[in-house]
Design an enzyme around this catalytic site. Structure first.
Site, PDB file in Angstrom:
ATOM      1  N   SER A 282     -55.096 -15.796  -2.866  1.00 13.81           N
ATOM      2  CA  SER A 282     -53.725 -16.198  -3.870  1.00 13.81           C
ATOM      3  C   SER A 282     -52.606 -15.591  -3.137  1.00 13.81           C
ATOM      4  CB  SER A 282     -54.186 -15.436  -5.233  1.00 13.81           C
ATOM      5  OG  SER A 282     -53.038 -15.844  -6.018  1.00 13.81           O
TER       6      SER A 282
ATOM      7  N   LYS B  54     -61.366 -14.698  -8.974  1.00 13.73           N
ATOM      8  CA  LYS B  54     -59.895 -15.562  -8.576  1.00 13.73           C
ATOM      9  C   LYS B  54     -59.903 -16.732  -9.701  1.00 13.73           C
ATOM     10  CE  LYS B  54     -56.675 -17.830  -6.593  1.00 13.73           C
ATOM     11  NZ  LYS B  54     -56.995 -19.205  -6.321  1.00 13.73           N
TER      12      LYS B  54
ATOM     13  N   HIS C 136     -58.194 -14.517 -12.346  1.00 10.19           N
ATOM     14  CA  HIS C 136     -56.808 -14.393 -12.157  1.00 10.19           C
ATOM     15  C   HIS C 136     -55.912 -15.526 -12.488  1.00 10.19           C
ATOM     16  CE1 HIS C 136     -53.596 -15.798  -9.093  1.00 10.19           C
ATOM     17  NE2 HIS C 136     -53.379 -14.372  -9.134  1.00 10.19           N
ATOM     18  N   ASN C 137     -56.592 -16.649 -12.043  1.00 13.93           N
ATOM     19  CA  ASN C 137     -55.812 -18.007 -12.235  1.00 13.93           C
ATOM     20  C   ASN C 137     -55.710 -18.313 -13.941  1.00 13.93           C
ATOM     21  OD1 ASN C 137     -55.683 -18.371  -9.666  1.00 13.93           O
ATOM     22  ND2 ASN C 137     -56.876 -20.224  -9.696  1.00 13.93           N
TER      23      ASN C 137
ATOM     24  N   GLU D 136     -52.784 -15.939 -14.757  1.00 15.61           N
ATOM     25  CA  GLU D 136     -51.634 -16.537 -14.680  1.00 15.61           C
ATOM     26  C   GLU D 136     -51.173 -17.643 -15.846  1.00 15.61           C
ATOM     27  OE1 GLU D 136     -51.840 -18.158 -10.747  1.00 15.61           O
ATOM     28  OE2 GLU D 136     -50.710 -19.823 -11.100  1.00 15.61           O
TER      29      GLU D 136
ATOM     30  N   TYR E 118     -80.077 -17.535 -33.663  1.00 18.91           N
ATOM     31  CA  TYR E 118     -79.809 -17.886 -32.391  1.00 18.91           C
ATOM     32  C   TYR E 118     -78.509 -16.946 -32.234  1.00 18.91           C
ATOM     33  CZ  TYR E 118     -76.274 -21.093 -33.657  1.00 18.91           C
ATOM     34  OH  TYR E 118     -75.316 -21.808 -34.118  1.00 18.91           O
TER      35      TYR E 118
END
Ligand code: 2AM
Length: 490
Positions: free
Chosen positions: A132, A188, A191-192, A195, A488
């Site tokens: 990144s 990652k 992270h995005n 962002e 469930y």
């Protein structure tokens, strides 16, 4: 040709990211062998950017492999998807046991998991690494998030940590081993998603200042610059201040001339989809993705704006003559929402770690994001501290520091959202963060009624508070049968 060559590592894929990563490695004293499908790009690169540096080229994968020290280390940095698989297939017959293939592209973590299993069966080591920081990061210090076969780490650690961003206080590298198989690409992805969330909450702060306080772009630039000196100190706040100040040729702020229809490449969406898959309420990132979707319905919104009414437009917001205190309220709303967003992101990481048996180092992840990447911020240093203080911390909101911070922001946060709601200004991310906070701190939620409804119409059963071990069905109407369906959990 010699089987052991001079290069420490090879990189396939000479788009800008690949070229910059090679230059970065060369700057740190490593000899790198460059390869690209279109081999003319290798020649161009060697003749220009790479000239005079410890960079060599190859015109075939065979040649590239022959030029590598063993165990061979090969970074693939090409378009995510089929191109990665294609290079892996071509490399397999050329490599030996213990050689290492590293995928530095934006791959989905499930692909990385699949590739790990596949390459293990071929006696090769595989690493999927999040990279990144964009082009600039790749050139001068990215945030690197490697995961995969842990046996590969000792061989690539030095190169990875040398080229990664460093956190200035003690020069710690923004790169550490994340965990097994898809852990690096999963981190990652989160992270995005974060962002997306960070960008959305900044947009909401801007929207409130513009619509309610009617501030000029220069005033807002000053405010963001001021916030950037406090707890919100971060790359995204910094660039927002710059953007606010930037003028078009006619001297007017450029940002106001940009069509308000947001694009997306899908990485925030992946986080939201994972959140749903894992059943973790990562609501702020989800709302941020949806906010972009709503923004992109520009024509529909324009038409609706003529038809649908809201609060009276003549209503002037009375900030009690104190714009300053409302601006401070917005800062606190942004900060509190940001804390919730990161708490949710780490909840998702924790759930994935439990499911896939990843031994994630949460403080280490915060440090990897602390520098080099788009979400870099001082704030991440505090998250690292929280996990250093208590590696078993169940939720960031429960850490003493963040608990106190939210508590200090809380009244302002509520005031901002209440005001926005009254005036009809949308604050989806601020609001969902507060709803999550209030839900998370509630010992009692109305899900008892959901259970009753499910049992009423579908005989899905429920648990009684005084007897939680048993799932019970009630014949609510006296008409249906007593047969229950299977339970469930979402
Ligand atoms: P190219 O220069 O030969 O197009 C970014 O697009 C990088 O990914 C480039 O290095 C590009 O190579 C490579 N790439 C994209 N699709 C590819 C494919 N299907 N096979 C091999 N390389 C590919």
């Amino acid at each position: 040709m010699a089987s052991e060559g001079p290069a420490d590592i090879a990189l396939i894929g000479l788009a800008v990211m690949g070229q910059n990563l090679i230059l970065n490695m060369a700057d740190h004293g490593f000899t790198v062998c460059a390869f690209n499908r279109t081999t003319s790009k290798v020649d161009d690169f060697l003749a220009n950017e790479a000239k005079g540096k410890s960079i060599i080229g190859a015109h075939s994968l065979e040649e590239m492999v022959s030029k590598l020290k063993k165990p061979r280390k090969i970074i693939i940095l090409v378009k995510a998807g089929q191109a990665v698989d294609s290079f892996i297939e071509q490399l397999i017959p050329l490599l030996e046991q213990g050689d290492i293939i590293i995928d530095g592209g934006n791959s989905e973590y499930t692909d990385t998991q699949r590739r790990c299993n596949y390459l293990k069966s071929k006696d090769l080591l595989f690493v999927g690494s999040g990279v990144s920081g964009g082009e600039e990061g790749a050139r001068y210090g990215p945030s690197l998030m490697p995961g995969g076969h842990p046996e590969a780490w000792p061989h690539i650690k030095e190169i990875f940590q040398c080229i990664s961003a460093k956190v200035s206080d003690n020069n710690e590298p923004c790169c550490d081993w994340v965990g097994n198989d898809g852990a690096g690409h999963f981190v990652k992805m989160v992270h995005n998603g974060i962002e997306y969330g960070d960008m959305q909450i900044i947009c909401e702060a801007y929207h409130l200042m513009k619509m309610i306080l009617k501030l000029s772009n220069d005033e807002m630039a000053d405010i963001f610059a001021d916030w950037n000196k406090q707890e919100l100190d971060s790359f995204l706040i910094e660039i927002t201040s710059d953007i606010m100040r930037y003028k078009d040729d006619d001297g007017q702020p450029l940002v106001e001339k940009i069509l308000d229809s947001a694009g997306q490449k899908g990485t925030g969406k992946w986080t939201a989809i994972s959140a749903l898959d894992f059943g973790v309420p990562v609501t702020l990132i989800g709302e941020s993705v949806f906010a972009r979707c709503l923004s992109s319905l520009k024509n529909e919104r324009l038409a609706a704006s003529e038809i649908l009414s809201g609060p009276s437009t003549t209503m002037e917001f009375d900030v009690g003559g104190d714009k300053k205190s409302f601006i401070d309220d917005i800062r606190k709303a942004l900060y509190a929402s940001k804390i919730v967003s990161y708490a949710q992101g780490f909840m998702l990481l924790r759930e994935a770690a439990a499911k896939f048996d990843w031994n994630l180092n949460y403080g280490g992840i915060a440090l990897m994001w602390r520098g080099g990447c788009i979400i870099r911020s001082v704030f991440l240093g505090n998250i690292k501290k929280a996990f250093d203080n208590n590696p078993e911390l169940q939720n960031l909101l429960l850490d003493d520091f963040f608990r106190e911070e939210i508590s200090k922001c809380q009244d302002s946060w509520r005031n901002v959202i209440a005001t926005a709601v009254k005036l009809g200004i949308p604050t989806p991310a601020f609001s969902t963060a507060l709803a999550f906070y209030d839900g998370y701190r509630s010992g009692q939620l109305p899900a008892n009624l959901i259970q009753a409804q499910r049992d009423y119409f579908g005989a899905h059963t429920y648990q009684r508070i005084d007897n939680p071990g048993n799932f019970i069905h009630t014949n609510w109407t006296g008409k249906g049968g007593n047969v229950s369906s299977s339970t469930y959990n979402a």
